[in-house]
Write a protein that holds these residues in place. Structure first.
Motif, PDB file in Angstrom:
ATOM      1  N   SER A   7      93.091  -5.565 127.474  1.00 45.76           N
ATOM      2  CA  SER A   7      93.618  -6.611 126.619  1.00 45.76           C
ATOM      3  C   SER A   7      92.523  -7.478 126.022  1.00 45.76           C
ATOM      4  CB  SER A   7      94.567  -7.497 127.433  1.00 45.76           C
ATOM      5  OG  SER A   7      94.914  -8.656 126.709  1.00 45.76           O
ATOM      6  N   SER A   8      92.744  -7.938 124.808  1.00 46.70           N
ATOM      7  CA  SER A   8      91.814  -8.884 124.192  1.00 46.70           C
ATOM      8  C   SER A   8      91.858 -10.228 124.905  1.00 46.70           C
ATOM      9  CB  SER A   8      92.152  -9.065 122.708  1.00 46.70           C
ATOM     10  OG  SER A   8      93.452  -9.595 122.562  1.00 46.70           O
ATOM     11  N   TYR A   9      92.875 -10.465 125.729  1.00 46.68           N
ATOM     12  CA  TYR A   9      92.968 -11.693 126.518  1.00 46.68           C
ATOM     13  C   TYR A   9      92.052 -11.640 127.733  1.00 46.68           C
ATOM     14  CZ  TYR A   9      96.994 -13.180 123.811  1.00 46.68           C
ATOM     15  OH  TYR A   9      97.816 -13.576 122.796  1.00 46.68           O
ATOM     16  N   SER A  10      91.550 -10.469 128.065  1.00 46.53           N
ATOM     17  CA  SER A  10      90.649 -10.312 129.200  1.00 46.53           C
ATOM     18  C   SER A  10      89.240 -10.695 128.778  1.00 46.53           C
ATOM     19  CB  SER A  10      90.664  -8.853 129.668  1.00 46.53           C
ATOM     20  OG  SER A  10      89.726  -8.654 130.678  1.00 46.53           O
ATOM     21  N   SER A  11      88.609 -11.557 129.569  1.00 46.29           N
ATOM     22  CA  SER A  11      87.242 -11.946 129.248  1.00 46.29           C
ATOM     23  C   SER A  11      86.483 -12.267 130.525  1.00 46.29           C
ATOM     24  CB  SER A  11      87.227 -13.156 128.314  1.00 46.29           C
ATOM     25  OG  SER A  11      87.829 -14.258 128.952  1.00 46.29           O
ATOM     26  N   GLY A  12      85.185 -12.353 130.411  1.00 43.64           N
ATOM     27  CA  GLY A  12      84.356 -12.697 131.555  1.00 43.64           C
ATOM     28  C   GLY A  12      84.116 -11.512 132.469  1.00 43.64           C
ATOM     29  N   ALA A  13      83.449 -11.786 133.567  1.00 40.72           N
ATOM     30  CA  ALA A  13      83.078 -10.737 134.512  1.00 40.72           C
ATOM     31  C   ALA A  13      84.159 -10.473 135.549  1.00 40.72           C
ATOM     32  CB  ALA A  13      81.774 -11.113 135.206  1.00 40.72           C
ATOM     33  N   GLY A  14      85.261 -11.210 135.492  1.00 42.99           N
ATOM     34  CA  GLY A  14      86.310 -11.072 136.495  1.00 42.99           C
ATOM     35  C   GLY A  14      87.046  -9.757 136.459  1.00 42.99           C
ATOM     36  N   GLY A  15      86.966  -9.068 135.340  1.00 42.82           N
ATOM     37  CA  GLY A  15      87.630  -7.781 135.225  1.00 42.82           C
ATOM     38  C   GLY A  15      89.086  -7.922 134.841  1.00 42.82           C
ATOM     39  N   CYS A  16      89.697  -6.823 134.654  1.00 49.73           N
ATOM     40  CA  CYS A  16      91.082  -6.768 134.209  1.00 49.73           C
ATOM     41  C   CYS A  16      91.582  -5.348 134.477  1.00 49.73           C
ATOM     42  CB  CYS A  16      91.139  -7.089 132.714  1.00 49.73           C
ATOM     43  SG  CYS A  16      92.801  -7.391 132.094  1.00 49.73           S
ATOM     44  N   VAL A  17      92.790  -5.090 134.076  1.00 51.88           N
ATOM     45  CA  VAL A  17      93.261  -3.711 134.126  1.00 51.88           C
ATOM     46  C   VAL A  17      92.998  -3.061 132.788  1.00 51.88           C
ATOM     47  CG1 VAL A  17      95.024  -4.109 135.888  1.00 51.88           C
ATOM     48  CG2 VAL A  17      95.625  -4.332 133.490  1.00 51.88           C
ATOM     49  N   GLU A  18      92.778  -1.772 132.816  1.00 47.72           N
ATOM     50  CA  GLU A  18      92.602  -0.976 131.608  1.00 47.72           C
ATOM     51  C   GLU A  18      93.743   0.025 131.534  1.00 47.72           C
ATOM     52  OE1 GLU A  18      87.863  -0.584 130.929  1.00 47.72           O
ATOM     53  OE2 GLU A  18      88.654   0.532 132.624  1.00 47.72           O
ATOM     54  N   VAL A  19      94.128   0.376 130.328  1.00 45.92           N
ATOM     55  CA  VAL A  19      95.201   1.343 130.137  1.00 45.92           C
ATOM     56  C   VAL A  19      94.718   2.505 129.275  1.00 45.92           C
ATOM     57  CG1 VAL A  19      97.053  -0.341 130.442  1.00 45.92           C
ATOM     58  CG2 VAL A  19      96.133   0.063 128.173  1.00 45.92           C
ATOM     59  N   ASN A  20      95.430   3.612 129.377  1.00 46.76           N
ATOM     60  CA  ASN A  20      95.048   4.820 128.664  1.00 46.76           C
ATOM     61  C   ASN A  20      96.314   5.626 128.385  1.00 46.76           C
ATOM     62  OD1 ASN A  20      94.277   7.625 128.261  1.00 46.76           O
ATOM     63  ND2 ASN A  20      92.224   6.996 128.862  1.00 46.76           N
ATOM     64  N   VAL A  29      96.687   3.495 134.346  1.00 45.98           N
ATOM     65  CA  VAL A  29      96.274   2.107 134.571  1.00 45.98           C
ATOM     66  C   VAL A  29      95.200   2.125 135.653  1.00 45.98           C
ATOM     67  CG1 VAL A  29      97.032  -0.202 135.274  1.00 45.98           C
ATOM     68  CG2 VAL A  29      98.573   1.266 133.972  1.00 45.98           C
ATOM     69  N   ARG A  30      94.104   1.403 135.409  1.00 49.80           N
ATOM     70  CA  ARG A  30      93.043   1.325 136.405  1.00 49.80           C
ATOM     71  C   ARG A  30      92.414  -0.070 136.390  1.00 49.80           C
ATOM     72  NH1 ARG A  30      88.031   4.930 133.931  1.00 49.80           N
ATOM     73  NH2 ARG A  30      87.384   3.401 132.347  1.00 49.80           N
ATOM     74  N   ASP A  31      91.610  -0.352 137.402  1.00 49.78           N
ATOM     75  CA  ASP A  31      90.898  -1.622 137.551  1.00 49.78           C
ATOM     76  C   ASP A  31      89.583  -1.534 136.795  1.00 49.78           C
ATOM     77  OD1 ASP A  31      89.385  -3.817 138.434  1.00 49.78           O
ATOM     78  OD2 ASP A  31      90.100  -3.654 140.488  1.00 49.78           O
ATOM     79  N   SER A  32      89.388  -2.399 135.804  1.00 52.72           N
ATOM     80  CA  SER A  32      88.173  -2.316 134.990  1.00 52.72           C
ATOM     81  C   SER A  32      86.909  -2.631 135.785  1.00 52.72           C
ATOM     82  CB  SER A  32      88.268  -3.243 133.775  1.00 52.72           C
ATOM     83  OG  SER A  32      88.268  -4.597 134.161  1.00 52.72           O
ATOM     84  N   LYS A  33      87.035  -3.413 136.862  1.00 56.14           N
ATOM     85  CA  LYS A  33      85.845  -3.739 137.668  1.00 56.14           C
ATOM     86  C   LYS A  33      85.250  -2.489 138.307  1.00 56.14           C
ATOM     87  CE  LYS A  33      87.817  -6.772 140.369  1.00 56.14           C
ATOM     88  NZ  LYS A  33      89.184  -6.654 139.905  1.00 56.14           N
ATOM     89  N   LEU A  34      86.090  -1.517 138.608  1.00 58.09           N
ATOM     90  CA  LEU A  34      85.631  -0.298 139.265  1.00 58.09           C
ATOM     91  C   LEU A  34      85.287   0.813 138.277  1.00 58.09           C
ATOM     92  CD1 LEU A  34      88.221  -0.215 142.176  1.00 58.09           C
ATOM     93  CD2 LEU A  34      85.892  -1.141 142.205  1.00 58.09           C
ATOM     94  N   GLY A  35      85.709   0.662 137.028  1.00 58.15           N
ATOM     95  CA  GLY A  35      85.404   1.660 136.007  1.00 58.15           C
ATOM     96  C   GLY A  35      85.847   3.049 136.411  1.00 58.15           C
ATOM     97  N   THR A  36      84.961   4.012 136.236  1.00 62.44           N
ATOM     98  CA  THR A  36      85.317   5.404 136.513  1.00 62.44           C
ATOM     99  C   THR A  36      85.577   5.672 137.992  1.00 62.44           C
ATOM    100  OG1 THR A  36      82.991   6.051 136.674  1.00 62.44           O
ATOM    101  CG2 THR A  36      84.040   6.260 134.511  1.00 62.44           C
ATOM    102  N   VAL A  40      93.412   5.855 139.504  1.00 61.99           N
ATOM    103  CA  VAL A  40      94.254   5.716 138.319  1.00 61.99           C
ATOM    104  C   VAL A  40      95.711   5.834 138.745  1.00 61.99           C
ATOM    105  CG1 VAL A  40      94.879   6.726 136.092  1.00 61.99           C
ATOM    106  CG2 VAL A  40      92.480   6.658 136.805  1.00 61.99           C
ATOM    107  N   LEU A  41      96.495   4.838 138.361  1.00 58.94           N
ATOM    108  CA  LEU A  41      97.941   4.887 138.572  1.00 58.94           C
ATOM    109  C   LEU A  41      98.557   5.428 137.292  1.00 58.94           C
ATOM    110  CD1 LEU A  41      98.440   1.359 140.163  1.00 58.94           C
ATOM    111  CD2 LEU A  41      98.221   3.548 141.344  1.00 58.94           C
ATOM    112  N   LEU A  42      99.450   6.411 137.404  1.00 62.75           N
ATOM    113  CA  LEU A  42     100.106   6.990 136.239  1.00 62.75           C
ATOM    114  C   LEU A  42     101.556   6.537 136.182  1.00 62.75           C
ATOM    115  CD1 LEU A  42      98.812  10.670 136.165  1.00 62.75           C
ATOM    116  CD2 LEU A  42      98.150   8.780 134.686  1.00 62.75           C
TER     117      LEU A  42
END
Length: 65
Positions: A7-20, A29-36, A40-42
């Motif tokens: 989301s564009s509402y996500s900012s800073g180093a705290g991380g967010c969820v990412e979607v695909n 859906v995954r945790d952006s702090k952990l990256g690859t 992944v939750l489907l």
């Protein structure tokens, strides 16, 4: 799986969820702090739709305090 975004509402180093949505019929859906390294939750599109509608209706606002 490529094509992750957050989301564009996500900012800073705290991380967010990412979607695909690159896998037809599913939304990852995954945790952006952990990256690859993130698990992944489907979800099926109707499940994401229900969550988004609930979020828009304020059903999860208590989690943001």
């Amino acid at each position: 799986m490529s094509g992750w975004w957050k989301s564009s509402y996500s900012s800073g180093a705290g991380g967010c969820v990412e979607v695909n949505d690159s896998v037809p019929g599913f939304v990852g859906v995954r945790d952006s702090k952990l990256g690859t390294e993130s698990p992944v939750l489907l979800f099926e599109p109707h499940e994401i739709r229900a969550f988004v509608l609930g979020a828009k209706a304020g059903e999860f606002d208590h989690l943001c305090t």
